[in-house]
Scaffold this motif. Structure first.
Motif, PDB file in Angstrom:
ATOM      1  N   GLN A 198     113.165  15.854  27.799  1.00  0.00           N
ATOM      2  CA  GLN A 198     112.780  17.262  27.801  1.00  0.00           C
ATOM      3  C   GLN A 198     113.894  18.126  28.379  1.00  0.00           C
ATOM      4  N   LYS A 199     114.745  17.507  29.193  1.00  0.00           N
ATOM      5  CA  LYS A 199     115.865  18.230  29.785  1.00  0.00           C
ATOM      6  C   LYS A 199     117.103  17.328  29.772  1.00  0.00           C
ATOM      7  N   TYR A 200     118.205  17.861  29.240  1.00  0.00           N
ATOM      8  CA  TYR A 200     119.472  17.139  29.181  1.00  0.00           C
ATOM      9  C   TYR A 200     120.453  17.808  30.143  1.00  0.00           C
ATOM     10  N   GLU A 201     120.788  17.128  31.201  1.00  0.00           N
ATOM     11  CA  GLU A 201     121.699  17.672  32.199  1.00  0.00           C
ATOM     12  C   GLU A 201     123.017  16.901  32.167  1.00  0.00           C
ATOM     13  N   TYR A 202     124.122  17.631  32.156  1.00  0.00           N
ATOM     14  CA  TYR A 202     125.420  16.953  32.102  1.00  0.00           C
ATOM     15  C   TYR A 202     125.863  16.496  33.488  1.00  0.00           C
ATOM     16  N   LYS A 203     126.757  15.528  33.495  1.00  0.00           N
ATOM     17  CA  LYS A 203     127.257  14.931  34.733  1.00  0.00           C
ATOM     18  C   LYS A 203     128.781  14.920  34.691  1.00  0.00           C
ATOM     19  N   GLU A 204     129.409  15.630  35.592  1.00  0.00           N
ATOM     20  CA  GLU A 204     130.867  15.698  35.624  1.00  0.00           C
ATOM     21  C   GLU A 204     131.454  14.321  35.927  1.00  0.00           C
ATOM     22  N   LYS A 205     132.572  13.991  35.237  1.00  0.00           N
ATOM     23  CA  LYS A 205     133.174  12.667  35.378  1.00  0.00           C
ATOM     24  C   LYS A 205     134.697  12.757  35.373  1.00  0.00           C
ATOM     25  N   SER A 206     135.308  11.793  36.013  1.00  0.00           N
ATOM     26  CA  SER A 206     136.752  11.602  35.915  1.00  0.00           C
ATOM     27  C   SER A 206     137.028  10.618  34.770  1.00  0.00           C
ATOM     28  N   ILE A 207     138.297  10.428  34.439  1.00  0.00           N
ATOM     29  CA  ILE A 207     138.661   9.439  33.428  1.00  0.00           C
ATOM     30  C   ILE A 207     138.166   8.058  33.850  1.00  0.00           C
ATOM     31  N   GLU A 208     138.343   7.740  35.119  1.00  0.00           N
ATOM     32  CA  GLU A 208     137.938   6.428  35.624  1.00  0.00           C
ATOM     33  C   GLU A 208     136.437   6.227  35.523  1.00  0.00           C
ATOM     34  N   GLU A 209     135.672   7.260  35.821  1.00  0.00           N
ATOM     35  CA  GLU A 209     134.210   7.157  35.745  1.00  0.00           C
ATOM     36  C   GLU A 209     133.750   6.987  34.309  1.00  0.00           C
ATOM     37  N   PHE A 210     134.393   7.696  33.378  1.00  0.00           N
ATOM     38  CA  PHE A 210     134.062   7.514  31.963  1.00  0.00           C
ATOM     39  C   PHE A 210     134.351   6.090  31.519  1.00  0.00           C
ATOM     40  N   LEU A 211     135.538   5.571  31.842  1.00  0.00           N
ATOM     41  CA  LEU A 211     135.913   4.221  31.438  1.00  0.00           C
ATOM     42  C   LEU A 211     135.000   3.176  32.054  1.00  0.00           C
ATOM     43  N   ASN A 212     134.539   3.423  33.266  1.00  0.00           N
ATOM     44  CA  ASN A 212     133.617   2.498  33.921  1.00  0.00           C
ATOM     45  C   ASN A 212     132.274   2.469  33.192  1.00  0.00           C
ATOM     46  N   GLU A 213     131.756   3.631  32.811  1.00  0.00           N
ATOM     47  CA  GLU A 213     130.496   3.676  32.053  1.00  0.00           C
ATOM     48  C   GLU A 213     130.658   2.994  30.700  1.00  0.00           C
ATOM     49  N   TYR A 214     131.778   3.228  30.071  1.00  0.00           N
ATOM     50  CA  TYR A 214     132.069   2.597  28.779  1.00  0.00           C
ATOM     51  C   TYR A 214     132.043   1.079  28.906  1.00  0.00           C
ATOM     52  N   GLN A 215     132.696   0.545  29.923  1.00  0.00           N
ATOM     53  CA  GLN A 215     132.750  -0.893  30.125  1.00  0.00           C
ATOM     54  C   GLN A 215     131.380  -1.460  30.462  1.00  0.00           C
ATOM     55  N   GLN A 216     130.595  -0.735  31.241  1.00  0.00           N
ATOM     56  CA  GLN A 216     129.270  -1.208  31.638  1.00  0.00           C
ATOM     57  C   GLN A 216     128.327  -1.350  30.452  1.00  0.00           C
ATOM     58  N   CYS A 217     128.561  -0.600  29.394  1.00  0.00           N
ATOM     59  CA  CYS A 217     127.715  -0.702  28.198  1.00  0.00           C
ATOM     60  C   CYS A 217     127.887  -2.050  27.505  1.00  0.00           C
ATOM     61  N   TYR A 218     129.052  -2.665  27.644  1.00  0.00           N
ATOM     62  CA  TYR A 218     129.261  -4.003  27.098  1.00  0.00           C
ATOM     63  C   TYR A 218     128.499  -5.046  27.919  1.00  0.00           C
TER      64      TYR A 218
END
Length: 380
Positions: free
Chosen positions: A173-193
């Motif tokens: 019902q609500k989509y809130e964005y979350k600020e990230k660094s390059i490292e945080e993005f890459l960490n989330e990407y890796q965690q999906c695997y």
């Protein structure tokens, strides 16, 4: 007119919301030489000129093996998402260049036979120790590691993140964005695997990414109903009245209703929102679609055949790599054009996954048939 003057004419940021992601905020994993195009505008160019983008044309959206040319393919779906998302973004004074880039690239990692094929390839990937296989993750991988002969397209992290976080299967019902660094993005990407559940919990780093995420759902809900009616799977009278009373009786009305509701509930806010009434109706329609459309979109026999095809193609191509049989297609039409670094840095299993995931439906079938012939000849 010099490069800077052209850039300023292309940049349309004078009236953007304070919550919009500006061109100057774009970050990239690798350095690059800028030209006259703004960052996200250039990212869109890189996406639509990619080899993977051209393969959208023969990728399943929901219904496979349909001879009706009016049934949605993946190419049309991403265009619908882009148009819906840009409509919302324009009304909210967000960055339309960023929205367009995320929209057009978000499904690039979809495999032959859509979600059904993805489920099969995920099982194979897990069985061979390659982690979870998810189309949104593969989309990011395509632009980071596969395009440009294995060198990657070097898209901005904001675009890659929006693609990673686009999962439209679960509505909020609500989509809130979350600020990230390059490292945080890459960490989330890796965690999906590492864990499929991690894929459900990530949110975009920009409000534009949130717009694309809700627009993905808006684009497919009514359109899938429209396609199912056209194919005779359901009829208009089957739709729940509790849904049509709120959203409308057809795809056009549904899109209009949800877009207006999103705009009304998101103006000058740091999130993308829906009213409770429309949110509940969308979830009810999604439940209806799963029960009456998605579970019936492919016969059990077809899914069994698809599973056998995926597993056979994976097995035989892995054997080709292990034997270093350079006469086979995986060498002559795929690895031949990939960088040495790509070949060195990836397991043979991952290379085969990339090869199969990038296939169109038609090429997938032709590769299976060709592989079967080769396999039978070798047994003789």
């Amino acid at each position: 007119m010099n490069k800077e003057e052209v850039y300023n004419r292309l940049l349309k940021e004078d009236n953007l919301s304070k919550y919009a992601c500006l061109d100057k905020d774009a970050i990239r994993i690798k350095e690059y030489n800028s030209d006259f195009r703004p960052n996200y505008f250039r990212d869109t160019d890189r996406i639509i000129h990619s080899l993977a983008y051209s393969r959208y044309i023969d990728k399943t959206q929901v219904f496979t093996k349909q001879k009706n040319n009016h049934i949605t393919k993946r190419m049309l779906h991403v265009q619908l998402v882009s148009k819906i998302a840009r409509t919302i973004g324009r009304a909210l004074n967000l960055n339309e260049d960023l929205i367009e880039a995320i929209s057009l690239g978000h499904d690039i990692g979809h495999v032959p036979y859509g979600h059904a094929g993805e489920k099969i390839l995920n099982e194979i990937s897990l069985n061979y120790g390659q982690g979870c296989f998810l189309h949104n993750v593969q989309s990011v991988r395509t632009f980071m590691n596969l395009e440009k002969n294995g060198m990657g397209s070097n898209l901005s992290v904001q675009v890659l993140d929006g693609i990673l976080c686009h999962n439209g299967e679960e509505f909020l019902q609500k989509y809130e964005y979350k600020e990230k660094s390059i490292e945080e993005f890459l960490n989330e990407y890796q965690q999906c695997y590492e864990n499929k559940k991690n894929n459900s919990n990530i949110m975009p780093m920009t409000l534009e990414g949130c717009v694309v995420r809700i627009s993905d759902g808006i684009a497919y809900l009514g359109r899938d109903v429209e396609d199912a009616i056209r194919l005779g799977i359901i009829s208009e009278s089957d739709l729940p009245k509790s849904v049509t009373d709120i959203l409308g009786e057809n795809n056009k009305e549904m899109i209009n209703t949800i877009i207006v509701d999103v705009i009304e509930n998101s103006i000058d806010k740091p999130y993308i929102g829906l009213s409770k009434t429309v949110y509940d109706a969308m979830n009810e329609l999604k439940t209806f679609n799963y029960k009456n459309i998605y579970y019936k979109s492919n016969e059990c026999r077809d899914l069994f055949n698809a599973e056998e095809m995926f597993k056979f193609l994976f097995k035989i191509n892995l054997e080709y790599l292990q034997k270093n049989d350079e006469m086979q297609d995986i060498f002559t039409i795929y690895l031949k054009y990939m960088s040495d670094d790509y070949i060195k840095e990836n397991t043979k299993e991952r290379i085969v996954l990339d090869y199969i995931a990038g296939m169109t439906d038609e090429f997938f079938v032709s590769q299976y048939n060709k592989g079967r012939i080769n396999y039978e000849e070798e047994k003789i």
